[in-house]
Design a protein around this motif. Sequence first.
Motif, PDB file in Angstrom:
ATOM      1  N   LEU A   1       0.832  -1.207   0.000  1.00 22.34           N
ATOM      2  CA  LEU A   1       0.000   0.000   0.000  1.00 22.34           C
ATOM      3  C   LEU A   1       0.867   1.259   0.000  1.00 22.34           C
ATOM      4  N   LEU A   2       1.968   1.235   0.752  1.00 23.01           N
ATOM      5  CA  LEU A   2       2.878   2.376   0.781  1.00 23.01           C
ATOM      6  C   LEU A   2       3.459   2.641  -0.611  1.00 23.01           C
ATOM      7  N   ALA A   3       3.855   1.578  -1.294  1.00 21.91           N
ATOM      8  CA  ALA A   3       4.416   1.719  -2.637  1.00 21.91           C
ATOM      9  C   ALA A   3       3.373   2.248  -3.612  1.00 21.91           C
ATOM     10  N   ARG A   4       2.136   1.753  -3.492  1.00 21.72           N
ATOM     11  CA  ARG A   4       1.069   2.205  -4.386  1.00 21.72           C
ATOM     12  C   ARG A   4       0.697   3.654  -4.112  1.00 21.72           C
ATOM     13  N   TRP A   5       0.721   4.052  -2.827  1.00 24.43           N
ATOM     14  CA  TRP A   5       0.400   5.447  -2.536  1.00 24.43           C
ATOM     15  C   TRP A   5       1.450   6.376  -3.119  1.00 24.43           C
ATOM     16  N   GLN A   6       2.725   6.013  -2.998  1.00 23.42           N
ATOM     17  CA  GLN A   6       3.794   6.843  -3.550  1.00 23.42           C
ATOM     18  C   GLN A   6       3.646   6.965  -5.060  1.00 23.42           C
ATOM     19  N   ALA A   7       3.285   5.856  -5.702  1.00 25.19           N
ATOM     20  CA  ALA A   7       3.075   5.883  -7.147  1.00 25.19           C
ATOM     21  C   ALA A   7       1.889   6.778  -7.492  1.00 25.19           C
ATOM     22  N   GLU A   8       0.857   6.735  -6.670  1.00 24.53           N
ATOM     23  CA  GLU A   8      -0.314   7.573  -6.915  1.00 24.53           C
ATOM     24  C   GLU A   8       0.032   9.054  -6.758  1.00 24.53           C
ATOM     25  N   PHE A   9       0.869   9.360  -5.774  1.00 24.28           N
ATOM     26  CA  PHE A   9       1.327  10.740  -5.568  1.00 24.28           C
ATOM     27  C   PHE A   9       2.072  11.234  -6.807  1.00 24.28           C
ATOM     28  N   ASN A  10       2.973  10.400  -7.327  1.00 22.25           N
ATOM     29  CA  ASN A  10       3.726  10.766  -8.529  1.00 22.25           C
ATOM     30  C   ASN A  10       2.806  10.900  -9.735  1.00 22.25           C
ATOM     31  N   PHE A  11       1.779  10.037  -9.760  1.00 23.35           N
ATOM     32  CA  PHE A  11       0.812  10.031 -10.855  1.00 23.35           C
ATOM     33  C   PHE A  11       0.075  11.369 -10.910  1.00 23.35           C
ATOM     34  N   HIS A  12      -0.348  11.850  -9.736  1.00 22.05           N
ATOM     35  CA  HIS A  12      -1.037  13.139  -9.663  1.00 22.05           C
ATOM     36  C   HIS A  12      -0.101  14.286 -10.042  1.00 22.05           C
ATOM     37  N   ARG A  13       1.124  14.213  -9.566  1.00 26.79           N
ATOM     38  CA  ARG A  13       2.079  15.289  -9.791  1.00 26.79           C
ATOM     39  C   ARG A  13       2.382  15.470 -11.266  1.00 26.79           C
ATOM     40  N   SER A  14       2.373  14.358 -12.034  1.00 22.24           N
ATOM     41  CA  SER A  14       2.690  14.444 -13.464  1.00 22.24           C
ATOM     42  C   SER A  14       1.454  14.591 -14.338  1.00 22.24           C
ATOM     43  N   GLY A  15       0.265  14.644 -13.706  1.00 19.09           N
ATOM     44  CA  GLY A  15      -0.943  14.914 -14.476  1.00 19.09           C
ATOM     45  C   GLY A  15      -1.737  13.712 -14.906  1.00 19.09           C
TER      46      GLY A  15
ATOM     47  N   ILE B   1       5.517   5.307 -16.848  1.00 15.42           N
ATOM     48  CA  ILE B   1       4.838   4.015 -16.967  1.00 15.42           C
ATOM     49  C   ILE B   1       5.090   3.168 -15.725  1.00 15.42           C
ATOM     50  N   LYS B   2       6.251   3.378 -15.087  1.00 14.95           N
ATOM     51  CA  LYS B   2       6.541   2.643 -13.850  1.00 14.95           C
ATOM     52  C   LYS B   2       5.556   3.023 -12.751  1.00 14.95           C
ATOM     53  N   ASP B   3       5.232   4.318 -12.652  1.00 14.12           N
ATOM     54  CA  ASP B   3       4.255   4.743 -11.646  1.00 14.12           C
ATOM     55  C   ASP B   3       2.891   4.122 -11.919  1.00 14.12           C
ATOM     56  N   ALA B   4       2.535   4.024 -13.183  1.00 17.17           N
ATOM     57  CA  ALA B   4       1.243   3.416 -13.537  1.00 17.17           C
ATOM     58  C   ALA B   4       1.222   1.947 -13.126  1.00 17.17           C
ATOM     59  N   TYR B   5       2.306   1.238 -13.407  1.00 15.18           N
ATOM     60  CA  TYR B   5       2.396  -0.169 -12.982  1.00 15.18           C
ATOM     61  C   TYR B   5       2.359  -0.276 -11.459  1.00 15.18           C
ATOM     62  N   ASP B   6       3.126   0.575 -10.778  1.00 10.29           N
ATOM     63  CA  ASP B   6       3.202   0.515  -9.316  1.00 10.29           C
ATOM     64  C   ASP B   6       1.840   0.795  -8.679  1.00 10.29           C
ATOM     65  N   LEU B   7       1.099   1.731  -9.257  1.00 13.51           N
ATOM     66  CA  LEU B   7      -0.214   2.055  -8.707  1.00 13.51           C
ATOM     67  C   LEU B   7      -1.135   0.838  -8.770  1.00 13.51           C
ATOM     68  N   LEU B   8      -0.955   0.026  -9.802  1.00 11.18           N
ATOM     69  CA  LEU B   8      -1.756  -1.198  -9.943  1.00 11.18           C
ATOM     70  C   LEU B   8      -1.151  -2.371  -9.175  1.00 11.18           C
ATOM     71  N   GLY B   9       0.039  -2.160  -8.596  1.00 11.60           N
ATOM     72  CA  GLY B   9       0.711  -3.242  -7.898  1.00 11.60           C
ATOM     73  C   GLY B   9       1.288  -4.269  -8.852  1.00 11.60           C
ATOM     74  N   MET B  10       1.584  -3.849 -10.073  1.00 13.38           N
ATOM     75  CA  MET B  10       2.067  -4.739 -11.126  1.00 13.38           C
ATOM     76  C   MET B  10       3.428  -4.254 -11.637  1.00 13.38           C
ATOM     77  N   SER B  11       3.972  -4.997 -12.603  1.00 10.95           N
ATOM     78  CA  SER B  11       5.217  -4.596 -13.254  1.00 10.95           C
ATOM     79  C   SER B  11       5.153  -5.040 -14.713  1.00 10.95           C
ATOM     80  N   GLU B  12       6.146  -4.623 -15.489  1.00 14.22           N
ATOM     81  CA  GLU B  12       6.178  -4.994 -16.908  1.00 14.22           C
ATOM     82  C   GLU B  12       6.272  -6.503 -17.092  1.00 14.22           C
ATOM     83  N   ALA B  13       6.738  -7.198 -16.057  1.00 18.91           N
ATOM     84  CA  ALA B  13       6.901  -8.653 -16.165  1.00 18.91           C
ATOM     85  C   ALA B  13       5.561  -9.389 -16.094  1.00 18.91           C
ATOM     86  N   ASN B  14       4.520  -8.736 -15.585  1.00 21.92           N
ATOM     87  CA  ASN B  14       3.219  -9.384 -15.464  1.00 21.92           C
ATOM     88  C   ASN B  14       2.533  -9.483 -16.827  1.00 21.92           C
ATOM     89  N   SER B  15       1.707 -10.511 -16.963  1.00 18.43           N
ATOM     90  CA  SER B  15       0.979 -10.717 -18.216  1.00 18.43           C
ATOM     91  C   SER B  15      -0.215  -9.762 -18.303  1.00 18.43           C
TER      92      SER B  15
END
Length: 258
Positions: free
Chosen positions: A169-183, A190-204
Amino acid sequence: MRIWGKFFGFVIGFMFGRLAGAILGLWLGHMYDRKLARDAGISSGAKRQALFFNTTFAVMGHVAKASGRVTENDIRMATSLMDQLNLSGQARADAQAAFREGKDSDFDLNACLKTFRLISMGRKEVLQMFLEIQIQTALSDAQLDQQERAILSTVAKELGFSQQQLDDLLARWQAEFNFHRSGAGNQTSIKDAYDLLGMSEANSDQEIKRAYRKLMNEHHPDKLVAKGLPAEMMELAKTKAQDIQAAYDRVKGERGMR
């Protein structure tokens, strides 16, 4: 199931009107039982919502004081939440009083959380929303010190979340903060988008879709309100759901998913 209204309605109706009276009395008793059940449900729901509301601001005050003193960022965070909830008059005064109570040195965090979890009947989605609000409070200055992390760990444990779930949850919140900051648009990392979903490029693609659906289900505003989240906090749930949707759209566009 309430039956006493139906029972006495049937008996009294039968005494005065035999079978026809009994049927009428049974129906009237049924309507009475329904009203009692509805009134009890409203009372119970109102109590749960009031508890969520007061506990939220009390624990926010306790988290804010964790580093030794309440900073301007902490006060701004609490004030912003009150503004988002359109709190005014007595409701705002109650929120401010709860926040001050949480700052007291004798505030019993564990007892407060145990009561909250009991009255909330362990509804995971509501408990998670509560925990996320406390995470935002702790990270209002974009930093997380040792005392704040310790309190968040206590909150998570008392509410039934593991340390790993808290870290996620801490990692997802940080990603969400970055997501808002960049609009939250195509310029978003794209890393923030993956992190917000709790996923990574390695996931299907399928794993990402499942994660998205799970998150949207956990943060659906109507479901959260039905499970005890105060209606005033629906805007917070809507914002969270919009962020999840925006992150998913970003990942979909990057991958060319349908």
